[in-house]
Scaffold this active site. Structure first.
Site, PDB file in Angstrom:
ATOM      1  N   LYS A   1       3.284  13.905   0.427  1.00 32.14           N
ATOM      2  CA  LYS A   1       1.677  14.751   0.119  1.00 32.14           C
ATOM      3  C   LYS A   1       1.683  15.869   0.368  1.00 32.14           C
ATOM      4  O   LYS A   1       2.446  16.197   0.660  1.00 32.14           O
ATOM      5  CB  LYS A   1       1.710  13.095   1.143  1.00 32.14           C
ATOM      6  CG  LYS A   1       1.718  11.745   0.746  1.00 32.14           C
ATOM      7  CD  LYS A   1       1.256  10.813   1.648  1.00 32.14           C
ATOM      8  CE  LYS A   1       1.946   9.228   1.658  1.00 32.14           C
ATOM      9  NZ  LYS A   1       0.716   8.322   2.467  1.00 32.14           N
TER      10      LYS A   1
ATOM     11  N   TYR B   1      -2.907   3.356  -5.202  1.00 33.72           N
ATOM     12  CA  TYR B   1      -2.891   2.859  -3.771  1.00 33.72           C
ATOM     13  C   TYR B   1      -4.341   1.435  -3.998  1.00 33.72           C
ATOM     14  O   TYR B   1      -5.185   1.604  -3.017  1.00 33.72           O
ATOM     15  CB  TYR B   1      -3.590   3.642  -3.297  1.00 33.72           C
ATOM     16  CG  TYR B   1      -2.554   4.684  -2.549  1.00 33.72           C
ATOM     17  CD1 TYR B   1      -1.699   3.812  -1.781  1.00 33.72           C
ATOM     18  CD2 TYR B   1      -2.324   6.153  -2.420  1.00 33.72           C
ATOM     19  CE1 TYR B   1      -0.703   4.998  -1.032  1.00 33.72           C
ATOM     20  CE2 TYR B   1      -1.968   7.100  -1.689  1.00 33.72           C
ATOM     21  CZ  TYR B   1      -0.681   6.126  -1.519  1.00 33.72           C
ATOM     22  OH  TYR B   1       0.296   6.804  -0.051  1.00 33.72           O
TER      23      TYR B   1
ATOM     24  N   PHE C   1     -10.861   3.058   4.942  1.00 38.50           N
ATOM     25  CA  PHE C   1     -10.061   4.368   5.184  1.00 38.50           C
ATOM     26  C   PHE C   1      -9.572   4.916   3.577  1.00 38.50           C
ATOM     27  O   PHE C   1      -9.420   5.809   3.197  1.00 38.50           O
ATOM     28  CB  PHE C   1      -8.918   4.841   5.857  1.00 38.50           C
ATOM     29  CG  PHE C   1      -7.534   3.425   5.473  1.00 38.50           C
ATOM     30  CD1 PHE C   1      -6.633   3.827   4.392  1.00 38.50           C
ATOM     31  CD2 PHE C   1      -8.005   2.178   5.850  1.00 38.50           C
ATOM     32  CE1 PHE C   1      -6.281   2.390   4.172  1.00 38.50           C
ATOM     33  CE2 PHE C   1      -6.617   1.856   5.931  1.00 38.50           C
ATOM     34  CZ  PHE C   1      -5.728   2.157   4.648  1.00 38.50           C
TER      35      PHE C   1
ATOM     36  N   ARG D   1      12.505   3.272   3.305  1.00 35.72           N
ATOM     37  CA  ARG D   1      10.850   2.564   4.332  1.00 35.72           C
ATOM     38  C   ARG D   1      12.008   3.366   5.253  1.00 35.72           C
ATOM     39  O   ARG D   1      11.420   3.133   6.201  1.00 35.72           O
ATOM     40  CB  ARG D   1      10.918   1.324   4.190  1.00 35.72           C
ATOM     41  CG  ARG D   1      10.670   1.231   2.850  1.00 35.72           C
ATOM     42  CD  ARG D   1       8.867   1.327   2.611  1.00 35.72           C
ATOM     43  NE  ARG D   1       8.380   0.730   3.061  1.00 35.72           N
ATOM     44  CZ  ARG D   1       6.489   0.388   3.489  1.00 35.72           C
ATOM     45  NH1 ARG D   1       6.407   1.304   2.533  1.00 35.72           N
ATOM     46  NH2 ARG D   1       6.119   0.062   3.992  1.00 35.72           N
TER      47      ARG D   1
ATOM     48  N   THR E   1       4.373   2.941   9.660  1.00 36.69           N
ATOM     49  CA  THR E   1       2.760   4.181   8.439  1.00 36.69           C
ATOM     50  C   THR E   1       2.296   4.826   9.910  1.00 36.69           C
ATOM     51  O   THR E   1       1.846   6.076   9.354  1.00 36.69           O
ATOM     52  CB  THR E   1       2.197   2.921   8.086  1.00 36.69           C
ATOM     53  OG1 THR E   1       2.687   1.903   7.129  1.00 36.69           O
ATOM     54  CG2 THR E   1       1.012   3.700   7.737  1.00 36.69           C
TER      55      THR E   1
ATOM     56  N   ARG F   1       8.408  10.544   9.653  1.00 40.92           N
ATOM     57  CA  ARG F   1       7.400  10.458   9.935  1.00 40.92           C
ATOM     58  C   ARG F   1       7.067  10.439  11.205  1.00 40.92           C
ATOM     59  O   ARG F   1       6.775  11.525  12.368  1.00 40.92           O
ATOM     60  CB  ARG F   1       6.594   9.485   9.424  1.00 40.92           C
ATOM     61  CG  ARG F   1       6.094   9.377   8.582  1.00 40.92           C
ATOM     62  CD  ARG F   1       5.620   7.648   8.193  1.00 40.92           C
ATOM     63  NE  ARG F   1       5.048   7.371   6.704  1.00 40.92           N
ATOM     64  CZ  ARG F   1       4.542   6.912   5.799  1.00 40.92           C
ATOM     65  NH1 ARG F   1       4.734   5.567   6.571  1.00 40.92           N
ATOM     66  NH2 ARG F   1       4.206   6.928   4.534  1.00 40.92           N
TER      67      ARG F   1
ATOM     68  N   ASN G   1       0.523  11.414   6.728  1.00 40.44           N
ATOM     69  CA  ASN G   1       1.588  11.266   7.610  1.00 40.44           C
ATOM     70  C   ASN G   1       3.279  11.205   6.430  1.00 40.44           C
ATOM     71  O   ASN G   1       4.132  10.314   6.328  1.00 40.44           O
ATOM     72  CB  ASN G   1       2.617   9.432   7.413  1.00 40.44           C
ATOM     73  CG  ASN G   1       1.548   8.813   6.061  1.00 40.44           C
ATOM     74  OD1 ASN G   1       1.440   9.223   5.467  1.00 40.44           O
ATOM     75  ND2 ASN G   1       1.817   7.148   6.279  1.00 40.44           N
TER      76      ASN G   1
ATOM     77  N   HIS H   1       5.454   8.771   1.010  1.00 41.08           N
ATOM     78  CA  HIS H   1       5.567   8.089   0.169  1.00 41.08           C
ATOM     79  C   HIS H   1       6.747   7.044  -0.174  1.00 41.08           C
ATOM     80  O   HIS H   1       7.725   7.635  -0.336  1.00 41.08           O
ATOM     81  CB  HIS H   1       4.587   8.107  -0.441  1.00 41.08           C
ATOM     82  CG  HIS H   1       4.359   5.932  -1.755  1.00 41.08           C
ATOM     83  ND1 HIS H   1       3.948   5.436  -1.098  1.00 41.08           N
ATOM     84  CD2 HIS H   1       5.076   5.668  -2.522  1.00 41.08           C
ATOM     85  CE1 HIS H   1       3.864   4.361  -1.674  1.00 41.08           C
ATOM     86  NE2 HIS H   1       4.939   4.353  -2.436  1.00 41.08           N
TER      87      HIS H   1
ATOM     88  N   GLU I   1       5.766   1.903 -10.317  1.00 34.64           N
ATOM     89  CA  GLU I   1       5.681   3.736  -9.521  1.00 34.64           C
ATOM     90  C   GLU I   1       6.320   4.698 -10.497  1.00 34.64           C
ATOM     91  O   GLU I   1       4.833   5.476 -10.974  1.00 34.64           O
ATOM     92  CB  GLU I   1       5.484   3.570  -8.296  1.00 34.64           C
ATOM     93  CG  GLU I   1       4.264   2.311  -7.190  1.00 34.64           C
ATOM     94  CD  GLU I   1       4.728   2.399  -5.387  1.00 34.64           C
ATOM     95  OE1 GLU I   1       6.247   3.290  -5.594  1.00 34.64           O
ATOM     96  OE2 GLU I   1       4.133   2.422  -4.726  1.00 34.64           O
TER      97      GLU I   1
HETATM   98  P1  DAT Z   1       2.544   2.973   4.220  1.00 35.46           P
HETATM   99  O1  DAT Z   1       2.761   4.223   3.347  1.00 35.46           O
HETATM  100  O2  DAT Z   1       3.714   3.034   5.563  1.00 35.46           O
HETATM  101  O3  DAT Z   1       3.715   1.963   2.700  1.00 35.46           O
HETATM  102  P2  DAT Z   1       0.547   1.869   3.497  1.00 35.46           P
HETATM  103  O4  DAT Z   1       1.105   1.056   2.311  1.00 35.46           O
HETATM  104  O5  DAT Z   1      -0.554   0.437   4.886  1.00 35.46           O
HETATM  105  O6  DAT Z   1       1.612   2.274   4.150  1.00 35.46           O
HETATM  106  O7  DAT Z   1      -0.992   2.394   3.380  1.00 35.46           O
HETATM  107  C1  DAT Z   1      -0.958   3.698   2.052  1.00 35.46           C
HETATM  108  C2  DAT Z   1      -1.243   5.180   3.439  1.00 35.46           C
HETATM  109  O8  DAT Z   1      -3.012   4.349   3.157  1.00 35.46           O
HETATM  110  C3  DAT Z   1      -0.612   5.385   4.231  1.00 35.46           C
HETATM  111  O9  DAT Z   1       0.634   5.551   4.512  1.00 35.46           O
HETATM  112  C4  DAT Z   1      -1.243   5.729   5.464  1.00 35.46           C
HETATM  113  C5  DAT Z   1      -2.826   5.123   5.088  1.00 35.46           C
HETATM  114  N1  DAT Z   1      -3.239   4.420   5.678  1.00 35.46           N
HETATM  115  C6  DAT Z   1      -2.682   2.949   6.434  1.00 35.46           C
HETATM  116  N2  DAT Z   1      -3.687   2.850   6.539  1.00 35.46           N
HETATM  117  C7  DAT Z   1      -4.713   3.052   7.829  1.00 35.46           C
HETATM  118  C8  DAT Z   1      -5.895   3.084   8.518  1.00 35.46           C
HETATM  119  N3  DAT Z   1      -5.223   2.667   8.933  1.00 35.46           N
HETATM  120  N4  DAT Z   1      -5.563   4.456   8.327  1.00 35.46           N
HETATM  121  C9  DAT Z   1      -6.272   5.550   7.789  1.00 35.46           C
HETATM  122  N5  DAT Z   1      -5.025   5.971   6.854  1.00 35.46           N
HETATM  123  C10 DAT Z   1      -4.079   4.681   6.529  1.00 35.46           C
HETATM  124 MG    MG Z   2       3.176   1.835   0.855  1.00 35.32          MG
END
Ligand code: DAT
Ligand code: MG
Length: 147
Positions: free
Chosen positions: A11, A51, A59, A87, A93, A104, A114, A117, A128
């Site tokens: 990212k 996303y 968010f 993962r 996350t 992370r 973080n 991805h 993707e």
């Molecule tokens: P991951 O990236 O671990 O697959 P995710 O798919 O649930 O997690 O979410 C995608 C991204 O969105 C994550 O890397 C960061 C952001 N995100 C997720 N939950 C969040 C939250 N509660 N507050 C802020 N950003 C968040």
């Molecule tokens: Mg995800």
């Protein structure tokens, strides 16, 4: 065994902080195969599509703003069990909950920054990478490496 592919994206914060090499190194050392790599500025529509499952979240606007805020490094990695293993290498996350030793866990503190991805299923990995091929001329070098 089934060979899968996963989409890994460094990212904008990871690129700006100079963590690209460190992140690539972890996947290389684990033994997965790099089959595609591109540095590019993610357009808004691609970020939103990527996303889309999070569209209703509070968010979401900040997340999209962050992803398009600077160049990202897109990668395809191939291997048996690569999606789940990636993962694990990436960690939880929320970086404060990610185990030490994970990307992370070692390199980040904020959920909203973080650094990396990774696809959450083999189906999403294919999806993707396919989407990038279509929208960002991301091509794979399949069959380049001997297995
Ligand atoms: P991951 O990236 O671990 O697959 P995710 O798919 O649930 O997690 O979410 C995608 C991204 O969105 C994550 O890397 C960061 C952001 N995100 C997720 N939950 C969040 C939250 N509660 N507050 C802020 N950003 C968040
Ligand atoms: Mg995800």
């Amino acid at each position: 065994e089934q060979v899968d592919e996963t989409y890994i994206m460094v990212k904008p914060d990871g690129v700006q902080r100079g963590l690209v090499g460190e992140i690539i190194s972890r996947f290389e050392k684990k033994g997965f195969k790099l089959t595609g790599l591109k540095l590019f500025q993610c357009p808004q529509d691609l970020a939103e599509e990527h996303y889309k499952d999070l569209k209703g979240k509070s968010f979401f606007p900040k997340l999209i703003e962050y992803i398009v805020s600077g160049p990202v490094v897109c990668m395809a990695w191939e291997g048996v069990g690569v999606v789940a293993a990636a993962r694990k290498l990436i960690g939880a996350t929320n970086p404060l909950q990610a185990e030490p030793g994970t990307i992370r866990g070692d390199l980040a503190v904020q959920t909203g920054r973080n650094v990396v991805h990774g696809s959450d299923s083999p189906e999403n990995g294919k999806r993707e990478i396919g989407r990038l091929a279509l929208l960002a001329s991301f091509t794979l070098c399949d069959g380049y490496f001997s297995s």
